[in-house]
Scaffold this motif. Structure first.
Motif, short mmCIF file in Angstrom:
data_model
loop_
_atom_site.label_atom_id
_atom_site.label_comp_id
_atom_site.label_asym_id
_atom_site.label_seq_id
_atom_site.Cartn_x
_atom_site.Cartn_y
_atom_site.Cartn_z
N UNK A 429 0.64 -1.28 0.03
CA UNK A 429 0.15 0.03 -0.02
C UNK A 429 0.93 1.31 0.22
N UNK A 430 1.93 1.10 0.72
CA UNK A 430 3.03 2.46 0.67
C UNK A 430 3.49 2.51 -0.79
N UNK A 431 3.88 1.37 -1.47
CA UNK A 431 4.11 1.46 -3.03
C UNK A 431 3.04 2.03 -3.84
N UNK A 432 1.85 1.89 -3.62
CA UNK A 432 0.87 2.24 -4.19
C UNK A 432 0.56 3.82 -4.09
N UNK A 433 0.72 4.40 -2.94
CA UNK A 433 0.64 5.68 -2.71
C UNK A 433 1.85 6.49 -3.14
N UNK A 434 2.90 5.52 -3.21
CA UNK A 434 4.30 6.27 -3.75
C UNK A 434 5.28 6.59 -2.54
N UNK A 435 4.68 6.25 -1.42
CA UNK A 435 5.83 6.76 -0.20
C UNK A 435 6.89 5.76 -0.37
N UNK A 436 6.68 4.53 -0.86
CA UNK A 436 7.97 3.60 -0.83
C UNK A 436 7.98 2.95 -2.29
N UNK A 437 7.60 3.85 -3.36
CA UNK A 437 7.53 3.44 -4.52
C UNK A 437 9.20 3.55 -5.37
N UNK A 438 9.74 2.60 -5.90
CA UNK A 438 10.90 2.60 -6.45
C UNK A 438 11.10 3.82 -7.31
N UNK A 439 12.30 4.00 -7.73
CA UNK A 439 12.61 5.11 -8.74
C UNK A 439 12.25 4.59 -9.93
N UNK A 440 12.37 3.38 -10.29
CA UNK A 440 12.00 2.94 -11.52
C UNK A 440 10.52 2.96 -11.81
N UNK A 441 9.70 2.77 -10.71
CA UNK A 441 8.55 2.85 -10.91
C UNK A 441 8.02 4.32 -11.18
N UNK A 442 8.49 4.97 -10.42
CA UNK A 442 8.08 6.50 -10.41
C UNK A 442 8.34 7.15 -11.86
N UNK A 443 9.83 7.00 -12.46
CA UNK A 443 10.14 7.35 -13.67
C UNK A 443 9.16 6.50 -14.86
N UNK A 444 8.68 5.50 -14.58
CA UNK A 444 8.06 5.02 -15.75
C UNK A 444 6.65 5.46 -15.70
N UNK A 445 6.11 5.91 -14.68
CA UNK A 445 4.62 6.55 -14.53
C UNK A 445 4.59 7.77 -15.29
N UNK A 446 5.85 8.68 -15.05
CA UNK A 446 5.81 9.95 -15.61
C UNK A 446 6.28 10.01 -16.88
N UNK A 447 7.06 8.89 -17.26
CA UNK A 447 7.47 9.08 -18.78
C UNK A 447 6.31 8.96 -19.84
N UNK A 448 5.13 8.57 -19.25
CA UNK A 448 3.80 8.43 -20.11
C UNK A 448 2.99 9.73 -20.12
N UNK A 449 3.31 10.52 -19.29
CA UNK A 449 2.87 11.67 -19.42
C UNK A 449 3.33 12.72 -20.79
N UNK A 450 2.36 13.58 -20.98
CA UNK A 450 2.76 14.38 -22.14
C UNK A 450 3.68 15.58 -21.62
N UNK A 451 4.59 15.93 -22.43
CA UNK A 451 5.50 17.10 -22.00
C UNK A 451 4.85 18.44 -21.77
N UNK A 452 5.01 19.16 -20.78
CA UNK A 452 4.41 20.39 -20.17
C UNK A 452 3.38 20.21 -19.19
N UNK A 453 3.33 18.61 -18.91
CA UNK A 453 2.37 18.39 -17.72
C UNK A 453 3.11 17.72 -16.68
#
Length: 453
Positions: A429-453
């Motif tokens: 659950x900490x990983x779900x909310x991001x409090x203990x998410x890995x750097x790889x998970x975080x980078x992968x999530x935001x790589x799918x956003x558009x530039x400018x957001x």
């Protein structure tokens, strides 16, 4: 971190275009390309202040602009932010961005503004992901559900379950680590009750996942039927204009015609297919093969039948194939004499709708049937909702860990062993909310956003 910049508005001409700048040097960079009419500097402004002036490109005033200043930490990213609004022509917006980059900013990566908001504690990972859902939402219900997630509905639910697990884990740890201290005994019934309550709350989120995805992402929908039953007329009725060619000639539709439409609170990604029949025409046969493939791949099937004709061999083939899919039987041409054996169809389909596509009659009934079939007629846009497979997997793993803990308590396993299972659920659950998410998970999530957001 470096100061970044990007175009924050869409890649199309519009009334205005916005260049967003974020970082410690945001106002200094902006002052190199923006000159206020009163001669003041943006660096001297407080937060939530705006100035009217000109953007300077190549040393020359090139457009009127408004610069809006936000000061850390009260900004979207939690950093100093300047947003420069110019007229919305593609060229002037691009040239303004180039001037900002020449003035010392670095190009923002995909999703970097929202990533900084997450890293600076402005939102958790579920809220950050809801930003992407809100941007991509095509229906009103999906938009509302995504906004409620952005406001923290899912975060609040997960944090509530987390707190119960953490409190219970602390009690079990104290009981195990300090047996000689006067610590209140942890009652087994209370422990089981709390674990089962947490399991039920996570199970509710998982049960609602498919409905949430249906509302936010829309439904891949195949319109199938024999030639001239009214598939293209139904397509046009749903779209609200002449998207598919309608004639009395069989085989008019030879390739798949696609369009996304709103039907009630849902978005249907429609595929109008070739009429299903036996054909010696090479081109038409290819279209028929594509139609069968579309039927197999669809999340929803609208099977169209002609009220004015008896059931044919191909009608019964469609009827059989549709049995294994979420499907609505659409009986068209109810303005004509009934020759169709409707009993057979009504026995095969959970939902049957009678329409006259030519006269745009039956749309409301079709909308209700689809929503009921997919289980979204009472969808609560304010309820917490898992937004994607990552969140679903974390939630599923946590539920399984809790189920193991419940089994352990019921079998009399020691509290230290039960606590290991509870701790595993907490980690998920900490990983779900991001409090203990890995750097790889975080980078992968935001790589799918558009530039400018």
């Amino acid at each position: 971190m470096s100061t970044i910049a990007a175009i924050a508005t869409g890649n199309a001409a519009g009334g205005i275009g916005v260049i967003r700048i974020s970082g410690d040097e945001a106002t200094a960079v902006a002052d190199r390309v923006f000159k206020a009419m009163d001669g003041s500097l943006l660096a001297d402004l407080g937060g939530y202040r705006a100035k009217f002036g000109n953007v300077i490109i190549g040393g020359q005033p090139s457009d009127n602009a408004v610069a809006l200043v936000f000061k850390a930490p009260k900004s979207y990213t939690g950093e100093d932010v300047v947003e420069i609004s110019v007229h919305g022509g593609l060229l002037i917006v691009q040239k303004t961005l180039e001037a900002v980059l020449d003035a010392g900013a670095k190009p923002a990566e995909a999703g970097e503004f929202t990533k900084r908001a997450f890293l600076n504690g402005k939102m958790d990972l579920t809220q950050a992901e809801s930003v992407a859902s809100l941007i991509s939402a095509q229906g009103e219900a999906g938009m509302k559900a995504s906004f409620n997630a952005l406001q923290g509905s899912l975060s609040d639910k997960i944090n509530s379950v987390l707190q119960k697990l953490l409190d219970m884990s602390a009690l079990m740890s104290a009981w195990v680590d300090y047996p000689d201290e006067e610590i209140p005994e942890l009652e087994e019934d209370e422990l089981l009750s709390t674990l089962k309550e947490c399991e039920a709350e996570l199970d509710e989120l998982l049960q609602n996942y498919d409905n949430g995805q249906t509302v936010i992402d829309g439904v891949d929908t195949a319109i199938v039927g024999m030639p001239n039953v009214g598939k293209s007329s139904l397509m046009n009725m749903l779209v609200g204009r002449d998207k598919s060619i309608v004639t009395q000639i069989e085989g008019t539709t030879r390739d798949i015609v696609e369009e996304s439409v709103r039907l009630g609170d849902l978005v249907l990604h429609l595929r109008d297919t070739a009429g299903l029949r036996e054909s010696d025409d090479v081109v038409e046969s290819i279209g028929i093969d594509k139609a069968y493939k579309a039927l197999d791949e669809a999340q929803l099937v609208l099977a169209v039948f002609d009220n004015n004709k008896p059931l044919q061999k191909q009608d019964r083939e469609i009827l059989e194939k549709a049995k294994s899919k979420p499907a609505v039987a659409v009986i068209n041409k109810v303005d004509l004499e009934q020759r169709l054996e409707t009993d057979e169809i009504e026995n095969a389909f959970a939902k049957v709708v009678y329409i006259c596509a030519k006269e745009n009659k039956g749309l409301k009934e079709l909308s209700s049937a689809v929503e009921e079939l997919l289980g979204v007629q009472d969808f609560d846009t304010g309820a917490p909702m898992l937004a994607n497979l990552r969140q679903r997997q974390n939630c599923q793993n946590a539920k399984e860990n809790i189920a193991e803990a419940i089994g352990g308590v019921e079998m009399g396993v020691t509290y230290d062993a039960v606590n290991v299972m509870v701790d595993s659920a907490v980690e998920e659950l900490l990983s779900l909310t991001g409090k203990k998410a890995t750097t790889e998970v975080v980078n992968n999530i935001f790589s799918k956003f558009c530039v400018g957001k």
